[in-house]
Design a protein around this motif. Structure first.
Motif, PDB file in Angstrom:
ATOM      1  N   ALA A 317       0.823  -1.206   0.000  1.00  0.00           N
ATOM      2  CA  ALA A 317       0.000   0.000   0.000  1.00  0.00           C
ATOM      3  C   ALA A 317       0.860   1.261   0.000  1.00  0.00           C
ATOM      4  O   ALA A 317       0.575   2.223  -0.726  1.00  0.00           O
ATOM      5  CB  ALA A 317      -0.931  -0.002   1.210  1.00  0.00           C
ATOM      6  N   ARG A 321       0.912   3.953  -3.129  1.00  0.00           N
ATOM      7  CA  ARG A 321       0.531   5.351  -2.897  1.00  0.00           C
ATOM      8  C   ARG A 321       1.661   6.298  -3.309  1.00  0.00           C
ATOM      9  O   ARG A 321       1.422   7.331  -3.946  1.00  0.00           O
ATOM     10  CB  ARG A 321       0.193   5.560  -1.423  1.00  0.00           C
ATOM     11  CG  ARG A 321      -1.052   4.827  -0.953  1.00  0.00           C
ATOM     12  CD  ARG A 321      -1.314   5.046   0.520  1.00  0.00           C
ATOM     13  NE  ARG A 321      -2.516   4.366   0.963  1.00  0.00           N
ATOM     14  CZ  ARG A 321      -3.201   4.692   2.061  1.00  0.00           C
ATOM     15  NH1 ARG A 321      -2.796   5.703   2.821  1.00  0.00           N
ATOM     16  NH2 ARG A 321      -4.281   4.027   2.407  1.00  0.00           N
ATOM     17  N   SER A 327      -2.956   8.920  -2.312  1.00  0.00           N
ATOM     18  CA  SER A 327      -3.070   8.313  -0.986  1.00  0.00           C
ATOM     19  C   SER A 327      -4.248   7.352  -0.874  1.00  0.00           C
ATOM     20  O   SER A 327      -4.407   6.688   0.160  1.00  0.00           O
ATOM     21  CB  SER A 327      -3.203   9.405   0.080  1.00  0.00           C
ATOM     22  OG  SER A 327      -4.399  10.147  -0.108  1.00  0.00           O
ATOM     23  N   THR A 328      -5.056   7.259  -1.913  1.00  0.00           N
ATOM     24  CA  THR A 328      -6.176   6.314  -1.908  1.00  0.00           C
ATOM     25  C   THR A 328      -5.951   5.137  -2.843  1.00  0.00           C
ATOM     26  O   THR A 328      -6.848   4.320  -3.035  1.00  0.00           O
ATOM     27  CB  THR A 328      -7.480   7.033  -2.314  1.00  0.00           C
ATOM     28  OG1 THR A 328      -7.393   7.429  -3.699  1.00  0.00           O
ATOM     29  CG2 THR A 328      -7.734   8.254  -1.460  1.00  0.00           C
ATOM     30  N   THR A 331      -6.108   0.944  -0.215  1.00  0.00           N
ATOM     31  CA  THR A 331      -6.574   1.161   1.152  1.00  0.00           C
ATOM     32  C   THR A 331      -6.118   0.025   2.060  1.00  0.00           C
ATOM     33  O   THR A 331      -5.589  -0.994   1.596  1.00  0.00           O
ATOM     34  CB  THR A 331      -8.102   1.246   1.187  1.00  0.00           C
ATOM     35  OG1 THR A 331      -8.634  -0.052   0.833  1.00  0.00           O
ATOM     36  CG2 THR A 331      -8.628   2.280   0.214  1.00  0.00           C
ATOM     37  N   ASP A 334      -7.950  -3.004   0.964  1.00  0.00           N
ATOM     38  CA  ASP A 334      -7.365  -3.540  -0.265  1.00  0.00           C
ATOM     39  C   ASP A 334      -6.118  -4.365   0.047  1.00  0.00           C
ATOM     40  O   ASP A 334      -5.929  -5.458  -0.498  1.00  0.00           O
ATOM     41  CB  ASP A 334      -6.966  -2.405  -1.213  1.00  0.00           C
ATOM     42  CG  ASP A 334      -8.145  -1.614  -1.756  1.00  0.00           C
ATOM     43  OD1 ASP A 334      -9.256  -2.172  -1.817  1.00  0.00           O
ATOM     44  OD2 ASP A 334      -7.937  -0.438  -2.113  1.00  0.00           O
ATOM     45  N   ASP A 382     -13.527   1.122   9.025  1.00  0.00           N
ATOM     46  CA  ASP A 382     -12.296   1.517   8.354  1.00  0.00           C
ATOM     47  C   ASP A 382     -11.188   1.821   9.351  1.00  0.00           C
ATOM     48  O   ASP A 382     -10.017   1.557   9.093  1.00  0.00           O
ATOM     49  CB  ASP A 382     -12.529   2.690   7.406  1.00  0.00           C
ATOM     50  CG  ASP A 382     -13.094   3.927   8.096  1.00  0.00           C
ATOM     51  OD1 ASP A 382     -13.500   3.827   9.272  1.00  0.00           O
ATOM     52  OD2 ASP A 382     -13.135   4.993   7.446  1.00  0.00           O
ATOM     53  N   ALA A 386      -7.663  -0.151   9.630  1.00  0.00           N
ATOM     54  CA  ALA A 386      -6.434   0.641   9.614  1.00  0.00           C
ATOM     55  C   ALA A 386      -5.545   0.287  10.792  1.00  0.00           C
ATOM     56  O   ALA A 386      -4.321   0.140  10.650  1.00  0.00           O
ATOM     57  CB  ALA A 386      -6.775   2.134   9.638  1.00  0.00           C
TER      58      ALA A 386
END
Length: 434
Positions: A317, A321, A327-328, A331, A334, A382, A386
């Motif tokens: 990730a 990015r 930055s998306t 995720t 993902d 989310d 994270a």
């Protein structure tokens, strides 16, 4: 009676990366998942084990050379091709079959204790890898390398793979823990006739082909000059007509990516190894956008230098990015799916990588008694994902099951003595350095 694992959070790794609150995972007598979902909807009676924290599928390492724990740290400041030719291949020439088994034992234990239940392996003395994995209780997709080097006959290696598959079948062992594959090293280490022979043989048996593709910018200059690219060469010889996973796939054109997508070939993305060897950054966002099945791989522990796939989750990730300035681009959800469901899809497997009814019960328990989860579990989905991906990683993996059998308890392997295996690796590594 059905065995039921219950936890405050269950992550089935479905395509939406759903977060199930107060969830359960039911395991039947065959070691497969009978049900995964909310506890309130669970069917029938069950023998319940209550667990704090998070349940998720076992991670899938789509590219590894795990016995190279024996060579960890050797030549670590060299570029790829010098590292291989000057350090690794000379050391591997000294390996004994028992060394490879010892190395695979430790590599398998290292992965299991970090929640990696399946690895795709390419290494010498493949029968020793199978024995080691059956001992630890993990799951493996393996193949002895088919390579053209002085003293090595690719035809004999191909024949050995064919005989093994014809004798034991593509999958065997309790819980189908072993899957056999063709491990064609690369287009730059095999003549075209060999690649064509591998394609024909693998297709006849419905077997997966593992092959290095586009790892270093200068490794395949001859093949690019003649065929345009390695993916075009693989297509021409028929390798893209069957099951194939391309390891690394760093140096690909738009046309190469479109070709892999059209043929359904998988990619093993190895961001840690590729960064350490300065091989480049694979075009993960473009691969995913094109529909190429992508999983994550550690590569060998001599080039990474560990087998912790959670680091690849983070790096995949981060580098996506950074390279896209978006930055998306990838995720937390993902990235987690790349290491689970995505890895299974890249290997052409529909029986692992997700906690779905009928799949093997390869399950990981992550304890949440850790600063990473100090804000608690009653946070938005989310934020929870994270905290797991960015903050916790592998350090709170406590229990692991493969095909419903517990193989890690309290963070330590159940079937083997880790300290004893580490001592054997130390002894073998000392001899290899001499």
């Amino acid at each position: 009676m059905t065995r039921r694992l219950r936890a405050p959070i269950v992550l089935p790794a479905d395509p939406a990366c759903t977060v199930v609150r107060d969830g359960v995972v039911d395991i039947d007598d065959a070691g497969r998942i009978g049900y995964c979902g909310p506890a309130a909807s669970a069917p029938g009676e069950a023998d319940v084990t209550e667990l704090p924290g998070i349940l998720l599928p076992g991670l899938v390492n789509t590219h590894a050379h795990s016995p190279m724990v024996l060579l960890r740290g050797m030549g670590s400041d060299l570029p790829l091709l010098r590292w291989l030719r000057e350090v690794i291949w000379p050391a591997e020439a000294k390996l004994r079959p028992e060394d490879v088994r010892t190395g695979m034992l430790l590599g398998s234990v290292e992965m299991l204790c970090r929640g990696v239940t399946t690895s795709a392996e390419m290494y010498f003395h493949a029968e020793q890898l199978a024995d080691a994995v059956l001992t630890t209780g993990a799951r493996v997709v393996l193949g002895g390398p088919i390579i053209d080097l002085p003293g090595l006959d690719w035809r004999a290696m191909l024949t050995a793979t064919e005989r093994w598959i014809d004798t034991d079948g593509l999958r065997f062992g309790r819980g189908e823990r072993i899957e056999l594959s063709y491990a064609a090293h690369s287009a730059y280490m095999l003549p075209v006739d060999a690649l064509r022979a591998v394609a024909k043989s693998a297709s006849a048996r419905g077997a997966l082909v593992q092959i290095h593709v586009g790892e270093a910018a200068d490794e395949d200059e001859l093949q690019r000059a003649e065929f345009g690219s390695v993916p075009r060469l693989l297509d021409q010889v028929g390798l893209l007509d069957g099951r194939l996973i391309a390891a690394h796939a760093v140096h690909l054109s738009d046309e190469d990516i479109a070709l892999l997508a059209a043929r359904g070939a998988g990619v093993a993305h190895c961001p840690g190894s590729n960064a350490k060897l300065a091989s480049g950054i694979a075009r993960l966002a473009d691969l995913r956008a094109a529909g190429v099945p992508v999983g994550l791989g550690t590569d060998g522990p001599a080039s990474n230098d560990d087998l912790d796939l959670w680091e690849e989750v983070q790096l995949s990730a981060l580098l996506a990015r950074l390279s896209t300035q978006d930055s998306t681009a990838v995720t937390a959800a993902d990235a987690l799916l790349l290491a689970t469901r995505g890895g299974a899809e890249a290997l052409g497997r529909s029986d692992i990588g997700s906690l779905e009814s009928g799949r093997w019960a390869d399950v990981v328990h992550v304890d949440v008694d850790d600063p990473a989860f100090a804000t608690g579990l009653d946070v938005p989905d989310d934020q929870l994902l994270a905290n797991l991906v960015w903050a916790a990683g592998s350090r709170r993996v406590r229990e692991v099951w493969v095909a419903g059998e517990q193989v890690v308890a309290g963070g330590e392997p159940v079937r083997v003595d880790r300290a004893e295996v580490q001592a054997k690796v130390a002894a073998a590594a000392t001899r290899l350095r001499q």
